[in-house]
Design a protein around this motif. Sequence first.
Motif, PDB file in Angstrom:
ATOM      1  N   LYS A 293       0.606   4.368  -2.722  1.00 56.13           N
ATOM      2  CA  LYS A 293       0.455   5.788  -2.030  1.00 56.13           C
ATOM      3  C   LYS A 293       1.605   6.510  -2.835  1.00 56.13           C
ATOM      4  O   LYS A 293       1.493   7.801  -2.727  1.00 56.13           O
ATOM      5  CB  LYS A 293       0.535   5.882  -0.849  1.00 56.13           C
TER       6      LYS A 293
ATOM      7  N   SER B 107       0.843  -1.095  -0.137  1.00 52.21           N
ATOM      8  CA  SER B 107       0.007   0.095  -0.101  1.00 52.21           C
ATOM      9  C   SER B 107       1.052   1.278  -0.123  1.00 52.21           C
ATOM     10  O   SER B 107       0.597   2.437  -0.545  1.00 52.21           O
ATOM     11  CB  SER B 107      -0.815  -0.062   1.084  1.00 52.21           C
ATOM     12  N   LYS B 108       2.084   1.396   0.633  1.00 52.09           N
ATOM     13  CA  LYS B 108       2.954   2.434   0.667  1.00 52.09           C
ATOM     14  C   LYS B 108       3.257   2.870  -0.675  1.00 52.09           C
ATOM     15  O   LYS B 108       3.379   3.800  -1.220  1.00 52.09           O
ATOM     16  CB  LYS B 108       4.194   2.275   1.563  1.00 52.09           C
TER      17      LYS B 108
ATOM     18  N   ASN C  51       2.263   6.802  -5.830  1.00 55.22           N
ATOM     19  CA  ASN C  51       1.648   7.322  -6.976  1.00 55.22           C
ATOM     20  C   ASN C  51       2.536   6.679  -8.389  1.00 55.22           C
ATOM     21  O   ASN C  51       2.087   6.884  -9.336  1.00 55.22           O
ATOM     22  CB  ASN C  51       1.779   8.934  -7.412  1.00 55.22           C
TER      23      ASN C  51
END
Length: 204
Positions: free
Chosen positions: A172, A168-169, A174
């Motif tokens: 995040k 998920s990092k 992009n």
Amino acid sequence: MVLCVTGCMAAGKNAASDILEKHGFVSIDADKVVHGILLEKNFQEKVISTFAPFAEKKGIDLRNGDGTLNRRALGKLIFADKVLLALQESIVFPEVDRKIIEFIERNRGKDLVVNATVLHKISSVKKCDAVIFIDAPILTRLFRARKRDGISVLNILQRFWSQRNLFSKYKKSNADTFKVNNTGDLCALEEKLMKKICELKNAE
């Protein structure tokens, strides 16, 4: 094409990077970059002096018999404490970032792999066209890590915990991030990887 190949401890990112090298990619291993930096005397002394007070409290000796940095002892200290881990990263990561960007610029026009666990924390991730996240079940990773590294289960689980939510990092950050499950043998991993690479190149 510039790819980041990443994943949690013992998921198989090194195997994935080796496969891509076999198919013509040129790679840089961020872990080896870190190890190289920590071999430099000025960085060793900075790390030792920074972490010595914390290590002494836990009875950990950060020096080898010849006075050099004991990286395994350092890992035992910092991976159990997110504050200390962040402190170590603040010392080493700027130099890692610089070396990775230099590698990408030096090999412009080639297919490249940046093999790195925490590239999402430094600016180099913006140089990547996509992130390939290698994943595997936790028990599989535990068995691999125990066999490969010979460290305690507790230390392995501490490292696993420090890498929680890694996927998920990256999402995040992009960067275009794609998960590849490494649940079979190397041939199965190679097939999955090359299928994804073809999809990415066709989308360019």
